[in-house]
Structures are given as structure tokens and as C-alpha cells.
Scaffold this motif. Structure first.
Motif, PDB file in Angstrom:
ATOM      1  N   ALA A 214      -3.121  40.412 -62.943  1.00 47.63           N
ATOM      2  CA  ALA A 214      -1.935  40.871 -62.155  1.00 47.63           C
ATOM      3  C   ALA A 214      -0.715  40.750 -61.817  1.00 47.63           C
ATOM      4  O   ALA A 214       0.424  41.731 -62.451  1.00 47.63           O
ATOM      5  CB  ALA A 214      -2.528  41.589 -60.380  1.00 47.63           C
ATOM      6  N   LEU A 215      -0.014  39.488 -62.324  1.00 48.67           N
ATOM      7  CA  LEU A 215       0.925  38.864 -62.187  1.00 48.67           C
ATOM      8  C   LEU A 215       1.349  39.403 -63.853  1.00 48.67           C
ATOM      9  O   LEU A 215       3.095  39.216 -63.209  1.00 48.67           O
ATOM     10  CB  LEU A 215       1.073  37.199 -61.713  1.00 48.67           C
ATOM     11  N   THR A 216       0.874  38.186 -64.627  1.00 50.78           N
ATOM     12  CA  THR A 216       0.914  38.645 -66.102  1.00 50.78           C
ATOM     13  C   THR A 216       1.005  40.311 -66.339  1.00 50.78           C
ATOM     14  O   THR A 216       2.723  40.261 -67.084  1.00 50.78           O
ATOM     15  CB  THR A 216      -0.189  38.517 -66.666  1.00 50.78           C
ATOM     16  N   GLN A 217       0.756  41.147 -65.914  1.00 44.42           N
ATOM     17  CA  GLN A 217       0.647  42.360 -66.556  1.00 44.42           C
ATOM     18  C   GLN A 217       2.369  43.169 -65.222  1.00 44.42           C
ATOM     19  O   GLN A 217       3.008  44.115 -66.085  1.00 44.42           O
ATOM     20  CB  GLN A 217      -0.844  43.275 -65.752  1.00 44.42           C
ATOM     21  N   ASN A 218       2.381  42.449 -64.163  1.00 47.22           N
ATOM     22  CA  ASN A 218       3.601  42.790 -63.491  1.00 47.22           C
ATOM     23  C   ASN A 218       4.253  42.245 -64.117  1.00 47.22           C
ATOM     24  O   ASN A 218       5.586  43.177 -64.681  1.00 47.22           O
ATOM     25  CB  ASN A 218       3.602  42.378 -62.206  1.00 47.22           C
ATOM     26  N   GLY A 219       4.327  41.571 -64.575  1.00 44.79           N
ATOM     27  CA  GLY A 219       6.094  40.613 -65.620  1.00 44.79           C
ATOM     28  C   GLY A 219       6.288  41.111 -67.771  1.00 44.79           C
ATOM     29  O   GLY A 219       6.674  41.190 -67.666  1.00 44.79           O
ATOM     30  N   ILE A 220       5.262  41.923 -67.575  1.00 42.37           N
ATOM     31  CA  ILE A 220       5.440  42.586 -68.866  1.00 42.37           C
ATOM     32  C   ILE A 220       5.821  43.353 -68.614  1.00 42.37           C
ATOM     33  O   ILE A 220       7.267  44.148 -68.941  1.00 42.37           O
ATOM     34  CB  ILE A 220       3.683  42.756 -69.811  1.00 42.37           C
ATOM     35  N   ALA A 221       6.109  44.575 -67.070  1.00 44.60           N
ATOM     36  CA  ALA A 221       6.142  46.140 -66.633  1.00 44.60           C
ATOM     37  C   ALA A 221       7.833  45.686 -66.634  1.00 44.60           C
ATOM     38  O   ALA A 221       8.446  46.593 -66.557  1.00 44.60           O
ATOM     39  CB  ALA A 221       5.931  46.749 -66.124  1.00 44.60           C
ATOM     40  N   TYR A 222       8.066  44.419 -66.080  1.00 43.39           N
ATOM     41  CA  TYR A 222       9.472  44.600 -65.039  1.00 43.39           C
ATOM     42  C   TYR A 222      10.198  43.879 -66.372  1.00 43.39           C
ATOM     43  O   TYR A 222      11.214  44.206 -66.375  1.00 43.39           O
ATOM     44  CB  TYR A 222       9.553  43.831 -63.346  1.00 43.39           C
ATOM     45  N   SER A 223       9.707  43.164 -67.038  1.00 42.34           N
ATOM     46  CA  SER A 223      10.667  42.114 -67.877  1.00 42.34           C
ATOM     47  C   SER A 223      11.253  43.425 -68.932  1.00 42.34           C
ATOM     48  O   SER A 223      11.927  43.609 -69.372  1.00 42.34           O
ATOM     49  CB  SER A 223       9.946  41.441 -69.464  1.00 42.34           C
ATOM     50  N   SER A 224       9.824  44.494 -69.264  1.00 40.74           N
ATOM     51  CA  SER A 224      10.257  45.732 -70.664  1.00 40.74           C
ATOM     52  C   SER A 224      11.415  46.250 -69.123  1.00 40.74           C
ATOM     53  O   SER A 224      12.605  46.960 -70.403  1.00 40.74           O
ATOM     54  CB  SER A 224       8.886  46.646 -70.503  1.00 40.74           C
ATOM     55  N   ALA A 225      11.587  46.674 -69.058  1.00 36.42           N
ATOM     56  CA  ALA A 225      11.993  47.189 -67.961  1.00 36.42           C
ATOM     57  C   ALA A 225      13.246  47.267 -67.511  1.00 36.42           C
ATOM     58  O   ALA A 225      14.509  48.149 -67.431  1.00 36.42           O
ATOM     59  CB  ALA A 225      11.410  48.162 -66.411  1.00 36.42           C
ATOM     60  N   LEU A 242      -2.945  30.472 -66.587  1.00 37.06           N
ATOM     61  CA  LEU A 242      -3.895  31.575 -66.380  1.00 37.06           C
ATOM     62  C   LEU A 242      -2.721  32.865 -65.915  1.00 37.06           C
ATOM     63  O   LEU A 242      -3.485  33.780 -66.921  1.00 37.06           O
ATOM     64  CB  LEU A 242      -4.346  31.443 -64.652  1.00 37.06           C
ATOM     65  N   ALA A 243      -1.475  32.174 -65.790  1.00 36.60           N
ATOM     66  CA  ALA A 243      -0.801  33.424 -65.298  1.00 36.60           C
ATOM     67  C   ALA A 243       0.500  33.015 -65.822  1.00 36.60           C
ATOM     68  O   ALA A 243       0.815  32.467 -65.669  1.00 36.60           O
ATOM     69  CB  ALA A 243      -1.074  33.912 -64.365  1.00 36.60           C
ATOM     70  N   ALA A 244       1.752  34.925 -66.093  1.00 38.86           N
ATOM     71  CA  ALA A 244       2.915  34.359 -66.434  1.00 38.86           C
ATOM     72  C   ALA A 244       3.504  35.262 -66.654  1.00 38.86           C
ATOM     73  O   ALA A 244       2.816  36.352 -67.423  1.00 38.86           O
ATOM     74  CB  ALA A 244       2.615  33.564 -68.005  1.00 38.86           C
ATOM     75  N   GLY A 245       4.988  35.246 -65.743  1.00 43.54           N
ATOM     76  CA  GLY A 245       5.478  36.327 -65.901  1.00 43.54           C
ATOM     77  C   GLY A 245       7.010  36.704 -64.964  1.00 43.54           C
ATOM     78  O   GLY A 245       6.722  35.687 -64.253  1.00 43.54           O
ATOM     79  N   LEU A 246       7.903  37.875 -64.845  1.00 44.68           N
ATOM     80  CA  LEU A 246       8.328  37.546 -64.452  1.00 44.68           C
ATOM     81  C   LEU A 246       9.071  37.429 -62.691  1.00 44.68           C
ATOM     82  O   LEU A 246       7.305  38.441 -62.461  1.00 44.68           O
ATOM     83  CB  LEU A 246       9.774  39.256 -64.675  1.00 44.68           C
ATOM     84  N   CYS A 247       9.345  37.160 -62.281  1.00 46.11           N
ATOM     85  CA  CYS A 247       9.324  36.689 -60.680  1.00 46.11           C
ATOM     86  C   CYS A 247      10.081  37.992 -60.346  1.00 46.11           C
ATOM     87  O   CYS A 247      11.446  37.442 -60.271  1.00 46.11           O
ATOM     88  CB  CYS A 247       9.842  35.129 -60.486  1.00 46.11           C
ATOM     89  N   GLY A 248       9.931  38.538 -59.490  1.00 40.01           N
ATOM     90  CA  GLY A 248      11.014  39.188 -59.133  1.00 40.01           C
ATOM     91  C   GLY A 248      11.476  40.014 -59.609  1.00 40.01           C
ATOM     92  O   GLY A 248      11.036  40.130 -60.402  1.00 40.01           O
ATOM     93  N   LYS A 249      12.556  40.381 -59.403  1.00 39.53           N
ATOM     94  CA  LYS A 249      13.329  41.088 -60.232  1.00 39.53           C
ATOM     95  C   LYS A 249      14.000  40.354 -61.722  1.00 39.53           C
ATOM     96  O   LYS A 249      14.862  40.421 -62.082  1.00 39.53           O
ATOM     97  CB  LYS A 249      14.907  41.971 -59.485  1.00 39.53           C
ATOM     98  N   GLY A 250      13.476  38.764 -61.696  1.00 41.93           N
ATOM     99  CA  GLY A 250      14.001  38.288 -62.642  1.00 41.93           C
ATOM    100  C   GLY A 250      15.469  37.367 -62.240  1.00 41.93           C
ATOM    101  O   GLY A 250      16.266  37.342 -61.293  1.00 41.93           O
ATOM    102  N   PRO A 251      15.636  36.159 -63.640  1.00 39.86           N
ATOM    103  CA  PRO A 251      15.349  36.357 -64.452  1.00 39.86           C
ATOM    104  C   PRO A 251      14.605  34.383 -64.136  1.00 39.86           C
ATOM    105  O   PRO A 251      13.761  35.029 -65.382  1.00 39.86           O
ATOM    106  CB  PRO A 251      16.615  36.044 -64.960  1.00 39.86           C
TER     107      PRO A 251
END
Length: 290
Positions: A214-225, A242-251
Motif C-alpha cells: 500500500a505504501l508503494t502504491q500510494n507513493g506512485i499515485a501521489y508522485s504522479s499527481a 520492501l516498500a518505498a514511496g512519497l511521504c505525505g505530500k512530499g518531497p
């Protein structure tokens, strides 16, 4: 009456950002913010100092104390001088505001020699975050993860804590922190309408126990937007995270790593411009320390 009190609250990181969906999931980190509140007889005069970043605005500190004073009906009796210190980078999506609001609210309650239940303390900080315009959703998920530790699943629109989950002890969290700041209040929420289905899917994955997917999927979505390059997360995953993605609204980017892969993932992240912080999961509640 106690005229001075200190409190500590810990950091947090995103699993599912609540801005698009109104529901969010976050987990506690062992980063920290400490607040010291000293009551004064100068009614309504509240001053704040962020000793770890003197250039930052102190509006949230002042609004949090004011909220606590109003709750107890003492705003015409007291003022306050507040100092915070923290090792959480500000305005990078790493929940610095939630940790600060929790610590300041808790210390103010203690300085007044009053008592409040945990969720009431959290809600005063969330109210103050809205007053200070440092949040879009109220960041109730971040505030709960910061205050309670562990994983917090929340409905931010209703300010309801839906579920709390424990965290494993054999993983490390790496945070890639760019030098540039990005303030939540400046986020263009209209950009996020298109990613609501993807964020909802991530939320369901997390509820089913697949937190890191979920963390990775969330990061992909928000990074794109939001227009962020997701390559740091992609490279970390390729190196064994194991997981990697944007934290909050970034960066900032959150990376969850098995300890056996820590060195290689850290080296990969350091090939990108910015600082890499190492942290661990937190399960301790926010607390008064004096």
C-alpha cells in the motif's frame, strides 16, 4: 499549579495519504519533537521559538496553546512562552506539524495541571493545525500515529481512529530528504481528484494487511499527481527495499528496508541529491517528560 512542563511526541510516516480519500494510514517513527511550555501572567500573549529551525514560523505553536487555553477557559488568565526542538525536518512531508502540535498540546495541559484523554489532546492539536493553515485534511492519521505510535488507520473527515496495528521490529526506515521545502497548506488539492481510485485501492490493500504494498502504491499515485520524480523509490525497491514511496505530500520519500539489505539500499539512495536519514518504528506514546 505547575508553571512549566515539557512533553515529547514522535514522528510518523505515510502509508496512505488522506488528502485524496479523506481516510489515511500512517505509522510511528522514533524521530521526535520536544516542547517546553512556561506559563506567564501576561494574558493572551503567547510566543513560540523553534530552536531547531529559527527561520520557521511559530504560528502552529501559538495556535495550539491558544486552543488548550480556550478549552479550559483560562485564556484571560495566562500567556505562555514555548520552545520546541526537533530532529524532524520541517516541511518535507515527515509530520513535523503533527508531532509539534501533539507535544505542545500535551505540555500545555501539563503546565496547567489539568488532565485530558489522549484523543482530546490530539484533537486540540488538529484544530490548531487548521487554525494555522498547515493542513488540508487535519492530518488526523499523522497525529494519531505520532501520538500513539504503531500504525493508525483513520477516517480524517470524521476524526475517527478506525484501527491500530503493531509494527515489526526487524525493519529499518530510510528517509530521503531533499533540501527544498514544500508546505502542506500550499498543496493544490484539485490535482488529486484523478488518483482517488488508486489511493482507495492502496487503502484497501493496507486494511488487508499489505501495508508495504500500500505504501508503494500510494507513493506512485501521489508522485504522479504532484509532479514528483518517483525514481528514488524505484531504485530503492530494485535494491531490495520492501516498500518505498512519497511521504505525505512530499518531497521526502519513505523507504522500508529489511536489515539485511540496509547498506545496499542506503548506498542507492545516497546516489540521489539530498540527505538520507535512518529511523526505526516507534510504539511509544507521546508523554510528559517533567
Amino acid at each position: 499549579m505547575s508553571v512549566r512542563a515539557q512533553a515529547i511526541a514522535h514522528g510518523a510516516a505515510t502509508i496512505v495519504n488522506a488528502i485524496a480519500l479523506g481516510r489515511g494510514i500512517a505509522f510511528g517513527l522514533d524521530l521526535w519533537t520536544k516542547a517546553e511550555v512556561k506559563l506567564t501572567n501576561e494574558a493572551k500573549i503567547i510566543t513560540g521559538t523553534i530552536s531547531s529551525d529559527l527561520e520557521e514560523k511559530t504560528t502552529l505553536i501559538e495556535k495550539t496553546v491558544a486552543r488548550v487555553f480556550r478549552h479550559f477557559g483560562v485564556e484571560k488568565q495566562f500567556g505562555a512562552k514555548v520552545t520546541t526542538s526537533s530532529n524532524i525536518p520541517i516541511a518535507r512531508g515527515l509530520k513535523s506539524s503533527s508531532a509539534a502540535a501533539n507535544a505542545v498540546a500535551l505540555a500545555t495541559v501539563a503546565a496547567l495541571a489539568k488532565e485530558l484523554d489522549d484523543l482530546s489532546v490530539i484533537n486540540l492539536g488538529v484544530d490548531a493545525a487548521f487554525d494555522a493553515k498547515v493542513t488540508v485534511t487535519g492530518a488526523f492519521d499523522d497525529a494519531c500515529a505520532s501520538y500513539f505510535g504503531g500504525v493508525a488507520v483513520t477516517d480524517n473527515s470524521k476524526r475517527k481512529l478506525l484501527q491500530r496495528l503493531p509494527l515489526p521490529d526487524d525493519l529499518t526506515v530510510l528517509l530521503h530528504v531533499p533540501t527544498k521545502k514544500a508546505y502542506t497548506g500550499d498543496t493544490d488539492v484539485s490535482k488529486l481528484a484523478t488518483i482517488k481510485p488508486a489511493v482507495k485501492a492502496a487503502f484497501e490493500e493496507a486494511k488487508n494487511g499489505n501495508l508495504w504494498k500500500a505504501l508503494t502504491q500510494n507513493g506512485i499515485a501521489y508522485s504522479s499527481a504532484l509532479g514528483y520524480d518517483n525514481s528514488i523509490a524505484e531504485h530503492a525497491l530494485a535494491a531490495g527495499a520492501l516498500a518505498a514511496g512519497l511521504c505525505g505530500k512530499g518531497p521526502a520519500v519513505t523507504v522500508v528496508v529489511p536489515n539485511a539489505k540496509l547498506d545496499v539500499v542506503k548506498a542507492t539512495m545516497r546516489s540521489h541529491e539530498g540527505e538520507v536519514l535512518e529511523a526505526h518504528f516507534n510504539s511509544q506514546k507521546a508523554r510528559v517528560v517533567t
